[in-house]
Motif scaffolding. Structure first.
Motif, PDB file in Angstrom:
ATOM      1  N   ALA A  60      14.962 -32.652  10.899  1.00  0.00           N
ATOM      2  CA  ALA A  60      15.807 -33.842  10.715  1.00  0.00           C
ATOM      3  C   ALA A  60      14.937 -35.036  10.339  1.00  0.00           C
ATOM      4  N   PRO A 173      22.673 -31.093  14.891  1.00  0.00           N
ATOM      5  CA  PRO A 173      21.793 -31.459  13.769  1.00  0.00           C
ATOM      6  C   PRO A 173      20.807 -32.589  14.092  1.00  0.00           C
ATOM      7  N   ASP A 174      21.070 -33.375  15.141  1.00  0.00           N
ATOM      8  CA  ASP A 174      20.089 -34.416  15.485  1.00  0.00           C
ATOM      9  C   ASP A 174      19.115 -33.953  16.571  1.00  0.00           C
ATOM     10  N   ASP A 457      27.129 -34.060  11.284  1.00  0.00           N
ATOM     11  CA  ASP A 457      25.939 -33.875  10.437  1.00  0.00           C
ATOM     12  C   ASP A 457      25.964 -34.902   9.308  1.00  0.00           C
ATOM     13  N   PHE A 462      22.699 -29.456   7.674  1.00  0.00           N
ATOM     14  CA  PHE A 462      22.947 -28.123   8.216  1.00  0.00           C
ATOM     15  C   PHE A 462      23.728 -27.259   7.239  1.00  0.00           C
TER      16      PHE A 462
END
Ligand SMILES: Cc1cc2nc3c(=O)[nH]c(=O)nc-3n(C[C@H](O)[C@H](O)[C@H](O)COP(=O)(O)OP(=O)(O)OC[C@H]3O[C@@H](n4cnc5c(N)ncnc54)[C@H](O)[C@@H]3O)c2cc1C
Length: 471
Positions: A60, A173-174, A457, A462
């Motif tokens: 990320a 996603p983070d 996201d 992703f």
């Protein structure tokens, strides 16, 4: 910049678990059907949830797209990275521990990288059963099953994967970890977030673990193959058997003669159990207690079907081997079709009542468009799911079919839509049907899906390019 990223990745999970050599990553970059060939920046193989979270955070920070991958048996190219070598494949195979068995709660908590067969075995060793069953169960992983909401052969009785799960753990996603590993059958506390990740095909997060429902192991089982004259008879047989046997009817598969011939041609030692009929129904009947009379009940139901003209003939498996042979016939159809050469595949779902009419109309339209093409129709009739595939005629070459695939798929999918069906029953959308779905899904639903994707996201890191077109 990329070499810095790879160095940090190696430091994070150990150099042995970061693959970058072309020969090492090749198998992670090609899908099971050999239709999609990508090229990855690297393949990361984290071994714990914490490692997955750190890998995702690194990616990320560097804005590197992530492609989650399980057993890589998916049919829609969902786990294949793009061709530009810009993406990081995160393979879950090392996350393969059973975390907890709770007998009283009838649940098993497992990590995402266990194969489905390993999950089934763990349940069996505990004297219980996990009912999800697919032809790919030796290779596909439970994380992939959850991410594709896999169906398989026991949906009629136990439902799809999403009905077999009570809780999940997800790396977002983070890089944050959502511990949703609750083993509750009742939990009315707002949105059921786990269901968003199930079937999301890796576009919203990486599933790292799950709490699965277990069921009593069958103590009596009967497997049988019935020959029927046509699809309306198959639907009538399904109705008759459900009336007689209730939800002990676990599986009900439709197989056309074209399929049986393909399996016999390509898979050695396939027995010809009931030769010479146009359609077959494979049925599985299970009971959780010992019942020596179950065979007699199934025999009586099949005899009634024969007397009323619904079934032409039937054979009940006389041994475990014969039962396994019957199921192998069904499970080898995909492999046999692959060996036959490229074909056109459709994983569709329809109301069971509409299937006979669909088959008739689709057959007529397709033979008009591509005379002589072989229709390889089979599937989980009990839950309305057909694999409606096409292979070249014996005299034609593969290119003749492949060249017309768009046009043929349009005929099939338009007809599915007309009958209120779905163009993806159990395989998902991946990259294969990402654009196709726009023609059939309500724009409002697509808009809501895009909003969900952006909320989870926002940088589209992703599995970009899968499931949804965000443009
Ligand atoms: C012979 C054969 C028979 C099959 N029969 C059936 C059948 O009867 N029913 C059926 O439904 N399918 C069937 N399939 C298709 C396939 O096996 C299933 O879709 C399976 O669930 C995919 O699991 P996988 O681990 O291989 O996932 P992969 O192919 O690795 O990935 C599939 C998708 O899930 C994502 N993903 C994988 N793991 C994770 C994770 N941990 N977290 C987040 N995202 C993830 C990937 O990014 C990708 O989008 C069959 C396939 C074969 C080859």
């Amino acid at each position: 910049m990329m070499s810095d990223f790879l160095e940090r990745l190696r430091a994070c999970i150990g150099p042995a678990h970061v693959l970058t050599e072309a020969a090492d990553i090749e198998s992670f970059c090609t899908d099971w059907r050999g239709r999609y060939h990508g090229s990855a920046l690297a393949v990361a193989r984290p071994g714990t949830t914490e490692e997955v979270a750190r890998v995702v955070l690194l990616a990320a920070d560097a804005r590197i797209p992530v492609v989650p991958q399980g057993g890589n048996t998916g049919m829609m190219g969902g786990a294949t990275p793009s061709e530009d070598r810009s993406q990081l494949v995160v393979s879950l195979g090392r996350m393969n521990r059973v975390r907890r068995l709770d007998r009283d709660n009838a649940t098993l908590t497992v990590e995402a990288g266990l194969t489905l067969a390993e999950v089934q075995n763990a349940a069996r060793e505990a004297g219980m059963m996990f009912p999800l069953s697919l032809g790919s169960e030796g290779s596909c992983q439970i994380g992939g099953n959850l991410s594709t909401n896999a169906g398989g052969t026991a949906v009629l009785r136990y439902g799809n994967t999403r009905e077999l799960v009570l809780g999940i753990e997800v790396v977002l996603p983070d890089g944050r970890v959502w511990d949703g590993l609750r083993g509750l059958r009742k939990d009315n506390t707002g949105y059921d977030l786990k269901q968003l990740f199930i079937g999301a095909e890796g576009t919203l997060g990486i599933i790292t673990a799950a709490v699965l429902k277990l069921f009593p192991q069958p103590r009596s089982s009967v497997t049988a193959l019935a020959a029927v004259g046509d699809p309306p008879a198959a639907v009538a047989l399904l109705r008759l058997l459900r009336g007689r046997l209730g939800d002990r009817l676990t599986g009900f598969e439709l197989i056309s003669e074209v399929c049986t011939r393909l399996v016999q041609k390509h898979i050695p030692r396939t027995p010809d159990l009931l030769p010479g009929h146009p359609w077959y129904c494979l049925l599985q009947v299970d009971e959780p207690w010992p019942n020596a009379g179950l065979v007699t009940e199934v025999e009586a139901a099949l005899a009634e079907a024969a007397q009323s003209g619904v079934a032409i003939d039937a054979v009940i498996a006389q041994s475990l081997k014969q039962a396994a042979d019957m199921w192998r016939l069904r499970e080898n159809i995909s492999e046999a079709q692959r060996m036959e050469g490229p074909g056109i595949k459709h994983d569709i779902s329809l109301p069971v009542s509409a299937i006979p009419q669909f088959l008739e109309q689709a057959g007529t339209s397709i033979q008009a468009a591509l005379p002589g093409v072989r229709i390889v129709a089979f599937g989980h009739l009990g839950d309305g799911n057909l694999h409606y595939n096409l292979s070249r005629s014996d005299s034609a070459d593969n290119d003749a079919v492949s060249a017309r695939s768009k046009e043929i798929t349009r005929i099939v999918h338009d007809l599915v839509h007309r009958y209120g069906g779905s163009i993806s029953a159990e395989h998902g959308l991946g990259q294969s049907k990402r654009d196709e779905i726009k023609r059939y899904k309500d724009p409002l639903e697509l808009d809501l899906m895009r909003r969900v994707k952006r909320a989870f996201d926002p940088h589209n890191l992703f599995n970009p390019g899968k499931v949804l077109d965000l443009s």
